[in-house]
Motif scaffolding. Structure first.
Motif, PDB file in Angstrom:
ATOM      1  N   THR A 301       1.157  -0.892  -0.196  1.00  0.00           N
ATOM      2  CA  THR A 301       0.018  -0.056  -0.434  1.00  0.00           C
ATOM      3  C   THR A 301       0.889   1.524  -0.204  1.00  0.00           C
ATOM      4  O   THR A 301       2.219   1.435   0.034  1.00  0.00           O
ATOM      5  N   ALA A 302       0.157   2.614  -0.567  1.00  0.00           N
ATOM      6  CA  ALA A 302       1.083   3.913  -0.356  1.00  0.00           C
ATOM      7  C   ALA A 302       1.844   3.766   1.367  1.00  0.00           C
ATOM      8  O   ALA A 302       3.136   3.965   1.245  1.00  0.00           O
ATOM      9  N   GLY A 303       1.169   3.450   2.501  1.00  0.00           N
ATOM     10  CA  GLY A 303       1.399   3.765   3.297  1.00  0.00           C
ATOM     11  C   GLY A 303       2.669   2.603   3.826  1.00  0.00           C
ATOM     12  O   GLY A 303       3.114   2.881   4.300  1.00  0.00           O
ATOM     13  N   GLN A 304       2.415   1.350   3.288  1.00  0.00           N
ATOM     14  CA  GLN A 304       3.788   0.352   3.660  1.00  0.00           C
ATOM     15  C   GLN A 304       4.834   0.528   3.217  1.00  0.00           C
ATOM     16  O   GLN A 304       6.105   0.942   3.244  1.00  0.00           O
ATOM     17  N   GLY A 305       4.905   1.075   1.665  1.00  0.00           N
ATOM     18  CA  GLY A 305       5.966   1.954   1.062  1.00  0.00           C
ATOM     19  C   GLY A 305       6.390   3.040   1.279  1.00  0.00           C
ATOM     20  O   GLY A 305       7.695   2.714   1.167  1.00  0.00           O
ATOM     21  N   THR A 306       5.697   3.566   2.226  1.00  0.00           N
ATOM     22  CA  THR A 306       6.308   5.092   2.628  1.00  0.00           C
ATOM     23  C   THR A 306       7.840   4.326   3.735  1.00  0.00           C
ATOM     24  O   THR A 306       7.936   4.919   4.566  1.00  0.00           O
ATOM     25  N   VAL A 307       6.389   3.687   4.397  1.00  0.00           N
ATOM     26  CA  VAL A 307       7.159   3.732   5.580  1.00  0.00           C
ATOM     27  C   VAL A 307       8.572   2.522   5.272  1.00  0.00           C
ATOM     28  O   VAL A 307       9.706   3.020   6.038  1.00  0.00           O
ATOM     29  N   LEU A 308       8.476   1.451   4.639  1.00  0.00           N
ATOM     30  CA  LEU A 308       9.607   1.181   3.867  1.00  0.00           C
ATOM     31  C   LEU A 308      11.168   1.982   3.296  1.00  0.00           C
ATOM     32  O   LEU A 308      11.845   1.377   4.434  1.00  0.00           O
ATOM     33  N   THR A 309      10.059   2.769   2.688  1.00  0.00           N
ATOM     34  CA  THR A 309      11.006   3.675   1.852  1.00  0.00           C
ATOM     35  C   THR A 309      12.149   4.500   3.212  1.00  0.00           C
ATOM     36  O   THR A 309      13.464   4.173   2.702  1.00  0.00           O
ATOM     37  N   LEU A 310      11.372   4.932   3.351  1.00  0.00           N
ATOM     38  CA  LEU A 310      12.249   5.914   4.373  1.00  0.00           C
ATOM     39  C   LEU A 310      12.887   5.260   5.551  1.00  0.00           C
ATOM     40  O   LEU A 310      13.447   6.078   6.212  1.00  0.00           O
TER      41      LEU A 310
END
Length: 568
Positions: A301-310
């Motif tokens: 999801t957008a939230g999961q991707g953001t957490v992983l990338t950051l």
């Protein structure tokens, strides 16, 4: 025990020994053929019903290939279309390259062969340049060899290595690496020709594909972070080359751009969504550059991707800051990060009107697998820089001596790394090949229930499609010869036939434009043109596969388009 210890010592001594000239040649060959083994699976057992995927035999001119070959069929046509946009891309270097390849082919029948060779050759060239660049940057040939393997031995490179039109970002990435190579040469020797070649490579990168314009800022960052005054002054050169390339493209071609063709009826302003572009980038990095390189087709999801990338960004940035502050960041990792992040942000911003699910869908018209090519190249540069450690006062100057030679042990490690990547990515590659074939008819779903049989079916259908198309291209060559003998131009062909169809030709294109004929020729009665050229230009239906049942529809229906996303 003493005998065993002696044997271990001899093995260790042998592994630490230099590789040698023939060993190096064999290692280079193995590195460059690793993607070949991954993509085309030449070693699968024939007993299991495997049909070899010969990249030349199965190549079919497809989609944008038609547009590019038509616009560059001869040199005068190439010059006339030099700054003509294709969708929203103004790519004069790509048009010259296409003209050169078409000229090398000599006939339409041989165009698929040449495009197939060029598609894999640029992947091999990019791998080689990545290896040399990173080896010279780190002073270690084993690092360069591993970087070359990581660049190409991944499912992310399947599309550009097997489809010419999808190779634009790969050619742009090669030119971007060339710009960094010459910037690196300037850091080492301060030779003025290096800056001129850096500028030329920078301009060419953007003229192969729009994302290539990021080569200038990436090379400028690389030079600026050297810290010396001469290098910081030199950083203006790739920036100036980018400004020149972009400015010339806008002056000569921007007025002809109709962005609604590329953005599903939207203007560029309506399509661009910077916020969605940011979140798409956050999803693409873990999904494609991390898990995709491991052969996994995971979805976030957008939230999961953001957490992983950051989280990944924080681990890198905070680690570097603890190791020495801002001065600990080395030039190659920053250049790689800029090329990676900039590519994704631009690509996903202009596709921000689409939900991310549309951009990972397979076998529909919205798929954009080539969007991961430039970020993959940037990611390898970034990882090499991160792995090589922080920048220290002792490491500020690049090694002036050639990189340390390869040992036998390091070479075996590189080969093992390539074998692991092939094994990890093969299931994903095979799935992509299966999905590239026409959808199965009802009887085929029963006949080919397992992946092994589906791969066999896909290979057989690709061969039949390629042979069917080449038969038409062979007849087009005969039509071209007949038309030239009669003095017929494209105007007479259009008047006599209207739009000429061809196998795999999209509705937006006209196969008559493939003919190397002048735009206007001798006035000729349309009936006479139809009589002379009709046998060569009439589309014949593709052969029906022998395994199809009488109730199965043929030709198979085109895949349904993805649901049109709502306007934002």
């Amino acid at each position: 025990m003493a005998k065993q210890a002696g044997m271990i010592a001899r093995i260790g001594s042998w592994l630490r020994g230099p590789l040698g000239r023939w060993g190096r040649a064999a290692l280079v060959l193995a590195i460059l053929t690793a993607p070949w083994v991954l993509f085309f699976n030449p070693v699968a057992p024939f007993a299991n019903g495997h049909i070899p995927r010969d990249p030349v035999r199965i190549y079919r001119v497809y989609s944008d290939d038609f547009a590019f070959v038509s616009a560059s069929r001869d040199f005068s046509r190439t010059v006339g279309n030099l700054f003509s946009p294709h969708n929203t891309h103004i790519v004069p270097a790509w048009r010259v390259l296409t003209w050169f390849l078409a000229a090398c082919a000599g006939s339409l029948e041989r165009v698929p062969d040449v495009l197939a060779v060029a598609s894999y050759a640029i992947l091999a060239a990019t791998m080689m340049l990545m290896g040399r660049l990173t080896a010279r940057e780190t002073g270690r040939e084993d690092v360069g060899a591993a970087a070359a393997v990581a660049t190409g031995t991944t499912s992310l490179m399947l599309a550009p290595a097997t489809w010419y039109a999808a190779g634009q970002p790969l050619w742009a990435s090669f030119a971007a690496l060339a710009a960094l190579w010459y910037a690196q040469s300037w850091r080492r020797s301060q030779a003025r020709p290096a800056l001129a070649l850096c500028a030329a490579s920078t301009a060419c990168a953007g003229w192969f594909w729009t994302i290539g314009h990021l080569a200038g800022p990436s090379a400028a960052l690389y030079l600026w972070l050297d810290g010396r005054r001469s290098c910081r002054r030199a950083a203006a050169v790739p920036i100036a080359a980018t400004v020149f390339a972009v400015g010339l493209s806008l002056i000569l071609g921007a007025g002809k751009v109709d962005s609604r063709v590329s953005f599903h009826g939207r203007t560029a302003a309506e399509a661009a969504q910077p916020v969605e572009g940011f979140f798409h980038t956050m999803q693409a990095i873990p999904e494609s550059l991390v898990l995709g390189n491991l052969g996994l087709a995971a979805e976030t999801t957008a939230g999961q991707g953001t957490v992983l990338t950051l989280g990944l960004f924080a681990a890198w940035a905070l680690g570097r800051l603890r190791q020495g502050g801002l001065g600990a960041f080395n030039p190659i990792e920053i250049a790689g990060a800029a090329f990676l992040g900039g590519s994704y942000l631009v690509e996903w911003t202009v596709r921000g009107y689409l939900d991310y699910k549309y951009l990972r869908t397979i076998n529909v018209d919205m798929i954009v697998p080539w969007y991961h090519v430039a970020p993959q190249v940037g990611a390898v540069l970034f990882v090499v820089g991160w792995w090589s450690g922080p920048r220290t006062p002792e490491s500020r100057r690049l090694p002036m001596l050639p990189p340390a030679g390869l040992t036998r042990g390091a070479s075996l490690g590189v080969l093992a790394f390539a074998a692991v990547l092939v094994a990890l990515n093969r299931p994903r590659v095979e799935d992509l090949w299966i999905n590239s074939a026409p959808a199965m008819a009802p009887s085929e779903a029963r006949r080919f229930p397992i992946p092994e049989l589906q791969r066999m079916r896909a290979g057989a259908m690709m061969l039949e499609q390629a042979e069917h198309q080449r038969g038409h291209l062979r007849r087009f060559d005969l039509a071209e010869k007949a038309a030239k003998s009669m003095g017929i131009g494209l105007d007479a062909v259009h008047a006599a036939f209207g739009r000429v169809d061809a196998p795999l030709l999209p509705d937006a294109y006209d196969a008559a434009e493939l003919l190397d004929l002048p735009a206007k020729g001798r006035p000729t009665d349309p009936a006479r043109v139809r009589q002379a050229l009709g046998p060569y230009l009439i589309l014949t239906p593709p052969p029906r596969p022998a395994w199809y049942e009488p109730t199965d529809p043929w030709p198979p229906p085109k895949p349904k388009k993805a649901e049109e996303p709502a306007r934002k």
